[in-house]
Design a protein around this motif. Structure first.
Motif, PDB file in Angstrom:
ATOM      1  N   PRO A  48     -19.900 -13.990  -5.042  1.00 22.36           N
ATOM      2  CA  PRO A  48     -19.018 -14.438  -3.951  1.00 22.36           C
ATOM      3  C   PRO A  48     -18.064 -15.527  -4.380  1.00 22.36           C
ATOM      4  O   PRO A  48     -16.988 -15.671  -3.810  1.00 22.36           O
ATOM      5  CB  PRO A  48     -20.006 -14.940  -2.888  1.00 22.36           C
ATOM      6  N   CYS A  73     -25.250 -19.846  -5.596  1.00 21.32           N
ATOM      7  CA  CYS A  73     -25.760 -18.482  -5.395  1.00 21.32           C
ATOM      8  C   CYS A  73     -27.278 -18.519  -5.551  1.00 21.32           C
ATOM      9  O   CYS A  73     -27.786 -18.943  -6.589  1.00 21.32           O
ATOM     10  CB  CYS A  73     -25.146 -17.529  -6.403  1.00 21.32           C
ATOM     11  N   SER A 102     -25.217 -18.618  -0.786  1.00 23.95           N
ATOM     12  CA  SER A 102     -25.013 -17.174  -0.663  1.00 23.95           C
ATOM     13  C   SER A 102     -26.132 -16.447  -1.383  1.00 23.95           C
ATOM     14  O   SER A 102     -26.638 -16.918  -2.410  1.00 23.95           O
ATOM     15  CB  SER A 102     -23.658 -16.765  -1.246  1.00 23.95           C
ATOM     16  N   MET A 104     -27.905 -12.096  -1.769  1.00 27.03           N
ATOM     17  CA  MET A 104     -27.768 -10.681  -1.435  1.00 27.03           C
ATOM     18  C   MET A 104     -29.072  -9.954  -1.740  1.00 27.03           C
ATOM     19  O   MET A 104     -29.855 -10.376  -2.604  1.00 27.03           O
ATOM     20  CB  MET A 104     -26.607 -10.042  -2.206  1.00 27.03           C
ATOM     21  N   THR A 162     -25.540  -8.865   2.366  1.00 28.33           N
ATOM     22  CA  THR A 162     -25.292 -10.231   1.907  1.00 28.33           C
ATOM     23  C   THR A 162     -25.414 -11.185   3.088  1.00 28.33           C
ATOM     24  O   THR A 162     -25.158 -10.808   4.239  1.00 28.33           O
ATOM     25  CB  THR A 162     -23.901 -10.379   1.292  1.00 28.33           C
ATOM     26  N   SER A 164     -24.469 -15.404   3.913  1.00 23.57           N
ATOM     27  CA  SER A 164     -23.917 -16.687   3.480  1.00 23.57           C
ATOM     28  C   SER A 164     -24.253 -17.736   4.524  1.00 23.57           C
ATOM     29  O   SER A 164     -24.140 -17.493   5.730  1.00 23.57           O
ATOM     30  CB  SER A 164     -22.403 -16.600   3.284  1.00 23.57           C
TER      31      SER A 164
END
Length: 224
Positions: A48, A73, A102, A104, A162, A164
């Motif tokens: 991201p 991340c 973030s 995923m 995902t 965030s």
């Protein structure tokens, strides 16, 4: 013995519904397609945000990076305690007021646990901490490698979830200026050398010009 066998009730046959019979017959008639033999290699999904900001040298030490520390991340490879210490330092040591997290796929539960565990350890009141959560989907690619060398490698695209999380302290506008870097101090000997050279130059300006020396060759001396 024969009388007892004749007295036993006849076995009841279970009736099979017609729909199941038809399904079995259709499945038996349809030829099964052979599965393609290949290996699946998952490619690295897009991040991201970059690991190192474009304005910072990627080859330098991480301690010298002052920009982009508030973008993290979250992955499953790093423990929760390490993320808690890192996020706490972003607010207290680096002076940021906004933290961007973030994750995923399978790392989303790890991110949710981090977002819930971080506010209680921060020295701020619950009214000052604001948390915003956004969900989305990103496209990732897989590489299909066939076992037959004559066939070409193919790719397939699939979606991956995902999440965030943005954590703000207050209004979140007191972040350090982008690209701000520490100016290295001059060494004392460099400053002294520069001062000495400037002082000598000032003396040279105020002094009278030196007398120009005349040099004669032997030929010139003989003619005179």
């Amino acid at each position: 013995m024969n009388d007892r066998a004749s007295d036993a009730p006849p076995a009841v046959e279970q009736a099979v519904p017609e729909s199941k019979k038809r399904t079995r017959d259709v499945n038996a008639l349809e030829p099964k397609e052979p599965r393609a033999a290949h290996k699946v290699r998952k490619l690295v999904p897009p991040r991201p945000f970059p690991t190192v900001p474009t304005s910072v040298s990627a080859t330098g030490p991480r301690s010298a990076h002052t920009e982009g520390k508030n973008y993290i991340c979250v992955t499953r490879r790093t423990e929760l305690g390490a993320y808690l210490r890192r996020c706490k330092d972003v607010f207290l040591k680096d002076g940021y007021k906004t933290l961007h997290l973030s994750a995923m796929g399978a790392a989303i539960p790890h991110l949710m646990q981090l977002a819930l565990s971080l506010p209680p350890i921060l020295p701020y009141s619950p009214d000052e901490i604001h948390t915003e959560v956004k969900t989305g989907t990103v496209e990732v690619q897989d590489e299909l490698i066939p076992e037959d060398d004559d066939e070409d490698i193919s790719y397939r695209t699939r979606g991956k979830s995902t999440v965030s999380v943005v954590i703000k302290i207050g209004d979140g506008v007191d972040e350090p200026a982008a690209g701000a870097a520490k100016v290295p101090r001059r060494k004392n000997n460099v400053g002294r050398a520069a001062t000495g050279s400037a002082h000598n130059a000032g003396r040279a300006k105020g002094a009278a010009p030196a007398a120009e020396q005349l040099i004669y060759r032997e030929d010139d001396m003989g003619e005179t």
